[in-house]
Design an enzyme around this catalytic site. Structure first.
Site, mmCIF file in Angstrom:
data_model
loop_
_atom_site.group_PDB
_atom_site.id
_atom_site.type_symbol
_atom_site.label_atom_id
_atom_site.label_comp_id
_atom_site.label_asym_id
_atom_site.label_seq_id
_atom_site.Cartn_x
_atom_site.Cartn_y
_atom_site.Cartn_z
ATOM 1 N N SER A 197 0.739 -1.411 -0.046
ATOM 2 C CA SER A 197 0.189 -0.033 0.002
ATOM 3 C C SER A 197 0.811 1.225 0.070
ATOM 4 C CB SER A 197 -0.942 -0.077 1.257
ATOM 5 O OG SER A 197 -0.403 -0.075 2.388
ATOM 6 N N HIS A 225 -5.343 -3.442 -2.902
ATOM 7 C CA HIS A 225 -5.167 -2.478 -3.948
ATOM 8 C C HIS A 225 -4.783 -3.336 -5.403
ATOM 9 C CE1 HIS A 225 -4.273 0.809 -1.256
ATOM 10 N NE2 HIS A 225 -4.033 -0.138 -0.493
ATOM 11 N N LYS A 256 -11.344 0.749 -2.609
ATOM 12 C CA LYS A 256 -10.316 1.318 -3.381
ATOM 13 C C LYS A 256 -11.128 1.342 -4.714
ATOM 14 C CE LYS A 256 -7.784 0.251 -0.156
ATOM 15 N NZ LYS A 256 -7.604 1.405 1.085
HETATM 16 C C1 LIG Z 1 -3.518 -3.428 1.990
HETATM 17 C C2 LIG Z 1 -4.502 -2.820 2.819
HETATM 18 N N1 LIG Z 1 -5.250 -3.731 3.564
HETATM 19 C C3 LIG Z 1 -6.302 -3.385 4.234
HETATM 20 C C4 LIG Z 1 -6.705 -2.143 4.086
HETATM 21 C C5 LIG Z 1 -8.087 -1.659 5.133
HETATM 22 O O1 LIG Z 1 -9.018 -1.336 4.304
HETATM 23 P P1 LIG Z 1 -10.335 -0.460 4.672
HETATM 24 O O2 LIG Z 1 -9.881 1.165 4.260
HETATM 25 O O3 LIG Z 1 -11.258 -0.867 4.122
HETATM 26 O O4 LIG Z 1 -10.379 -0.481 6.316
HETATM 27 C C6 LIG Z 1 -6.006 -1.047 3.640
HETATM 28 C C7 LIG Z 1 -6.429 0.227 3.637
HETATM 29 O O5 LIG Z 1 -5.711 1.248 3.215
HETATM 30 C C8 LIG Z 1 -4.942 -1.332 2.667
HETATM 31 O O6 LIG Z 1 -4.106 -0.652 2.060
#
Ligand SMILES: Cc1ncc(COP(=O)(O)O)c(C=O)c1O
Length: 407
Positions: A197, A225, A256
């Site tokens: 991320s 992502h 996303k």
């Molecule tokens: C790799 C990754 N996993 C999980 C999440 C968590 O997602 P959410 O925003 O739906 O809580 C994010 C959020 O930025 C993320 O980048």
């Protein structure tokens, strides 16, 4: 904690790294052009990668759903909140990901913090062993996690209380070293982000799956992502590597490319059935509101049937990177729509982001705790709706700010 104590901690943060600017966007945040502080600026930090969030068809589905369901669901799924639209959403995302079934959570963060302990924590520690060998082995489990995995995975692991082996970023020799020395653990789970991320690089899922097979471990991939982005159909990291079998557990989020809110886990029918009675963030929390679920169902349809959005995004990615590299910017190992520009020092990163905002670009910097100290960066992201002219103007501004602030 007393307010005096809180104040001294806040002062310390401000002095060392500057308290973060939390800008307020006035109106929609979903188009390349947004309003911040009364001024129109171009946004280059949104995760609405395929520009779906404000699509007219999604809005219409949401409005229809509001008229049918109202706002909330009235309770958790196992009590009163299992409205049929939740099940429709699960079927839809399972079909998109190409798995037998799926389960949804109110956020992606809650998916990771619910699912990881459910798979690893005693006394159901042997859940994975059960899925594999059809016997419950009440042993301790071990989890292998890439050092750059998302915070929600880190927190899921903390909650699980399992043993952990943090392997160096994408270092397969290090992962294998850990797997080799973990023979006493009957349950071994490897977890990786699909696309990282903060760095935008892709995990070597093909190699991870091969190692998992060799050492009889399970694999969980966080496709937050990668869903909608990687692979011909946008199914995610497994499709990108043309892996014939899905990892046992694929997690993702609706925040996303689907432009909404909520998380999911896709996998076998047995896995999903198991999670419905063991993942505490599913059992003890209300689900995604019905109108949002309706919007996401439409967003999945759009992402599945309009590959031109993905193609446009990839064109933008290649165009932007080419121009950044020509001008000597360090984009770390980025391979995707997440494009970091390394700055390093925390305070300098804040200065760069503030200056870019003055020049008309909304690109807040990311710093500790999202990345390690001294690893601050601009985390630039592209959307399919960005134009070449908008990208050119950002490159020009970056060059100007670099000469002013030397990063
Ligand atoms: C790799 C990754 N996993 C999980 C999440 C968590 O997602 P959410 O925003 O739906 O809580 C994010 C959020 O930025 C993320 O980048």
């Amino acid at each position: 904690m007393q307010s005096k104590e809180l104040r001294s901690i806040l002062d310390f943060i401000d002095e060392k790294i500057t308290y973060p600017d939390i800008f307020s966007i006035e109106g929609a945040s979903t188009n390349p052009e947004v309003t911040v502080g009364g001024k129109k600026v171009l946004i280059f930090c949104s995760n609405n990668y395929l520009s779906t969030a404000a699509d007219k068809r999604i809005k219409e589905e949401m409005i229809k759903a509001v008229n049918i369901y109202g706002m909330g669901s009235g309770g958790s799924r196992l009590i009163s909140g299992n409205i049929s639209i939740q099940e429709q959403l699960e079927k839809k995302i399972a079909k998109f990901k190409g798995t037998e079934d799926a389960i949804t959570f109110s956020t992606g963060y809650m998916a990771n913090t619910g699912v990881i302990p459910a798979l690893l924590t005693p006394p159901v520690t042997s859940a994975l062993s059960y899925l594999k060998n059809k016997t419950f082995l009440r042993d301790k489990s071990i989890v292998f996690s890439d050092e750059l995995n998302h915070a929600s995975i880190v927190d899921g692991i903390r909650l699980s209380k399992a043993e952990k082996y943090i392997y160096q970023h994408k270092d397969m020799a290090d992962l294998e070293k850990g797997l080799k020395s973990s023979k006493k653990y009957k349950t071994r789970l490897i977890i990786t982000d699909g696309v990282f991320s903060m760095d935008g690089d892709i995990a070597p899922l093909d190699e991870i799956m091969a190692l998992a097979k060799k050492y009889n471990a399970s694999v969980m991939v966080d496709d937050a992502h990668s869903t909608g982005i990687l692979g011909e159909k946008g199914q995610g990291t497994a499709e990108h590597f043309k892996i014939p079998h899905h990892p046992e557990i694929t997690m993702g989020t609706f925040t996303k490319v689907f432009g909404g809110v909520g998380g999911f886990v896709a996998g076998s029918k047995e896995l999903i059935k198991y999670l419905r009675v063991t993942a505490r963030t599913y059992i003890f929390s209300a689900p995604i509101p019905p109108a949002i679920a309706a919007g996401i169902i439409e967003a999945i349809e759009i992402v599945a049937t309009e590959p031109q959005r993905r193609e446009k995004l990839w064109k933008n990615v290649h165009y932007f990177k080419e121009h950044l590299h020509q001008n000597g910017f360090n984009t770390l190992g980025s391979e995707t729509q997440i494009i970091p520009i390394f700055i390093g020092d925390e305070k300098k990163a804040v200065k760069v982001a503030r200056r870019l905002l003055e020049l008309g670009f909304f690109t807040p910097c990311v710093r500790w705790p999202a990345v390690s100290h001294g690893q601050s960066r601009l985390r630039l992201t592209l959307m399919s709706e960005h134009t070449k002219e908008q990208i050119d103007s950002l490159v020009k501004a970056l060059i100007q700010v670099r000469t002013e602030i030397h990063f």
